[in-house]
Design an enzyme around this catalytic site. Sequence first.
Site, mmCIF file in Angstrom:
data_model
loop_
_atom_site.group_PDB
_atom_site.id
_atom_site.type_symbol
_atom_site.label_atom_id
_atom_site.label_comp_id
_atom_site.label_asym_id
_atom_site.label_seq_id
_atom_site.Cartn_x
_atom_site.Cartn_y
_atom_site.Cartn_z
ATOM 1 N N SER A 142 46.753 51.194 51.395
ATOM 2 C CA SER A 142 46.249 50.997 52.754
ATOM 3 C C SER A 142 47.427 51.164 53.712
ATOM 4 O O SER A 142 48.589 51.061 53.286
ATOM 5 C CB SER A 142 45.697 49.575 52.870
ATOM 6 O OG SER A 142 45.381 49.256 54.202
ATOM 7 N N TYR A 155 45.970 40.342 51.235
ATOM 8 C CA TYR A 155 45.606 41.756 51.056
ATOM 9 C C TYR A 155 46.845 42.641 51.224
ATOM 10 O O TYR A 155 47.104 43.528 50.409
ATOM 11 C CB TYR A 155 44.537 42.107 52.092
ATOM 12 C CG TYR A 155 44.062 43.547 52.077
ATOM 13 C CD1 TYR A 155 43.257 44.016 51.046
ATOM 14 C CD2 TYR A 155 44.398 44.424 53.112
ATOM 15 C CE1 TYR A 155 42.798 45.338 51.046
ATOM 16 C CE2 TYR A 155 43.938 45.732 53.116
ATOM 17 C CZ TYR A 155 43.137 46.186 52.088
ATOM 18 O OH TYR A 155 42.687 47.479 52.084
HETATM 19 N N1 LIG Z 1 37.687 51.059 54.705
HETATM 20 C C1 LIG Z 1 38.908 50.880 55.133
HETATM 21 O O1 LIG Z 1 39.158 50.817 56.347
HETATM 22 C C2 LIG Z 1 40.036 50.787 54.145
HETATM 23 C C3 LIG Z 1 41.349 50.880 54.642
HETATM 24 C C4 LIG Z 1 42.403 50.803 53.746
HETATM 25 C C5 LIG Z 1 42.168 50.647 52.404
HETATM 26 N N2 LIG Z 1 40.882 50.543 51.940
HETATM 27 C C6 LIG Z 1 40.702 50.377 50.484
HETATM 28 O O2 LIG Z 1 39.759 51.332 50.046
HETATM 29 C C7 LIG Z 1 39.208 50.886 48.803
HETATM 30 C C8 LIG Z 1 37.707 51.108 48.849
HETATM 31 O O3 LIG Z 1 37.150 50.266 49.855
HETATM 32 P P1 LIG Z 1 35.984 50.750 50.837
HETATM 33 O O4 LIG Z 1 36.555 50.836 52.189
HETATM 34 O O5 LIG Z 1 35.279 51.892 50.269
HETATM 35 O O6 LIG Z 1 35.085 49.413 50.847
HETATM 36 P P2 LIG Z 1 33.761 48.997 50.040
HETATM 37 O O7 LIG Z 1 32.628 49.846 50.491
HETATM 38 O O8 LIG Z 1 33.671 47.526 50.172
HETATM 39 O O9 LIG Z 1 34.084 49.415 48.544
HETATM 40 C C9 LIG Z 1 34.719 48.554 47.611
HETATM 41 C C10 LIG Z 1 34.377 49.062 46.231
HETATM 42 O O10 LIG Z 1 35.081 48.265 45.260
HETATM 43 C C11 LIG Z 1 34.151 47.859 44.268
HETATM 44 N N3 LIG Z 1 34.547 46.581 43.672
HETATM 45 C C12 LIG Z 1 34.720 45.393 44.318
HETATM 46 N N4 LIG Z 1 35.023 44.437 43.433
HETATM 47 C C13 LIG Z 1 35.046 45.027 42.202
HETATM 48 C C14 LIG Z 1 35.288 44.556 40.890
HETATM 49 N N5 LIG Z 1 35.551 43.263 40.628
HETATM 50 N N6 LIG Z 1 35.225 45.440 39.855
HETATM 51 C C15 LIG Z 1 34.935 46.736 40.092
HETATM 52 N N7 LIG Z 1 34.684 47.244 41.314
HETATM 53 C C16 LIG Z 1 34.740 46.389 42.358
HETATM 54 C C17 LIG Z 1 32.817 47.756 44.984
HETATM 55 O O11 LIG Z 1 31.721 47.925 44.084
HETATM 56 P P3 LIG Z 1 30.806 46.749 43.460
HETATM 57 O O12 LIG Z 1 30.577 45.744 44.535
HETATM 58 O O13 LIG Z 1 29.586 47.483 43.005
HETATM 59 O O14 LIG Z 1 31.628 46.222 42.310
HETATM 60 C C18 LIG Z 1 32.894 48.957 45.922
HETATM 61 O O15 LIG Z 1 32.472 50.130 45.247
HETATM 62 C C19 LIG Z 1 39.649 49.441 48.649
HETATM 63 O O16 LIG Z 1 40.720 49.383 47.725
HETATM 64 C C20 LIG Z 1 40.138 49.051 50.039
HETATM 65 O O17 LIG Z 1 41.106 48.052 50.005
HETATM 66 C C21 LIG Z 1 39.831 50.613 52.787
#
Ligand SMILES: NC(=O)c1ccc[n+]([C@@H]2O[C@H](COP(=O)([O-])OP(=O)(O)OC[C@H]3O[C@@H](n4cnc5c(N)ncnc54)[C@H](OP(=O)(O)O)[C@@H]3O)[C@@H](O)[C@H]2O)c1
Length: 265
Positions: A142, A155
Amino acid sequence: MSEIKGSVFWITGASSGIGEATALAAAKQGARLVLSARRKEELERVKKATGLAEEEVLVLPLDMEKPAEIQPAVDAVLAKFGRIDILFNNAGVSQRSSVLDTRMEVFERIMTLNYLAVVALTKAVLPVMIRQNSGHLLVTSSISGKLGSPMRAGYCGSKHALHGFFDALRSEVYDHNIRVLVVCPGYIKTDVSINALASDGGKHGKMDDNQNQGISAEVCAEKILQGIRRNRDEIYIGGKEVMGVYLKRFFPGLLNRIVRKQAPK
Ligand SMILES: NC(=O)c1ccc[n+]([C@@H]2O[C@H](COP(=O)([O-])OP(=O)(O)OC[C@H]3O[C@@H](n4cnc5c(N)ncnc54)[C@H](OP(=O)(O)O)[C@@H]3O)[C@@H](O)[C@H]2O)c1
């Protein structure tokens, strides 16, 4: 450089957001997919949306917080495809709470999912890639892995840890023809803030303005695939928040003053 076409491309966190969008984009470019997350029905929905044939995609439910599930998952991928070309460690959870208020269990949970589980899965896949003498390891860090921002100290810590680990690993595996890409998104419009943990471990439950105004997961996914094709070590994806990375490097005092203003009074 990794070819996406024909690759076996394993994505964690594939049930929504960045992981889902990357799965759809990679399928369009000819990858075979392994889709992992906890919610099987959401993974089945993504599988259907890829339009891939049964032999080209594996839905593999996996709770990354349960270490015992990791090696059997690797075995299941090998049983289906016999190889792993690209592993995208993308599953993660964010946080919205102050250090003072946040329970210790919340810090532990974030570190387990965002860092230790990534280490465990990477370690389990590494012997496969070394045998193949090829592979590409990706992880979603991130912009918060490059600088600190208020209300998400746990985080930020977990994402910073990924940089130390993967920068060290990159040097160890280079001669095995394994490449490492650390993906640093800024604000991407996904459910990340809704799913973020609050001080007591419950869900924050709100779409933050920054996420709502962020770039789409689809644009983010295209840039991730471009990062693979261009063999980049680290990429920043987002809007003006990406400037923070350069401010931290060249004008850290100025960045600290900007970040301080974002802290709740
Ligand atoms: N969106 C942003 O602005 C942003 C910015 C920087 C970094 N990120 C990073 O991007 C990555 C993806 O996040 P996103 O933005 O796409 O948000 P999201 O829609 O909340 O996706 C999170 C994903 O992680 C999975 N997950 C959560 N807990 C888990 C577990 N215990 N085991 C396996 N899978 C798990 C969830 O699936 P289930 O609930 O089905 O398990 C979901 O598919 C994360 O690492 C986040 O920190 C996001």
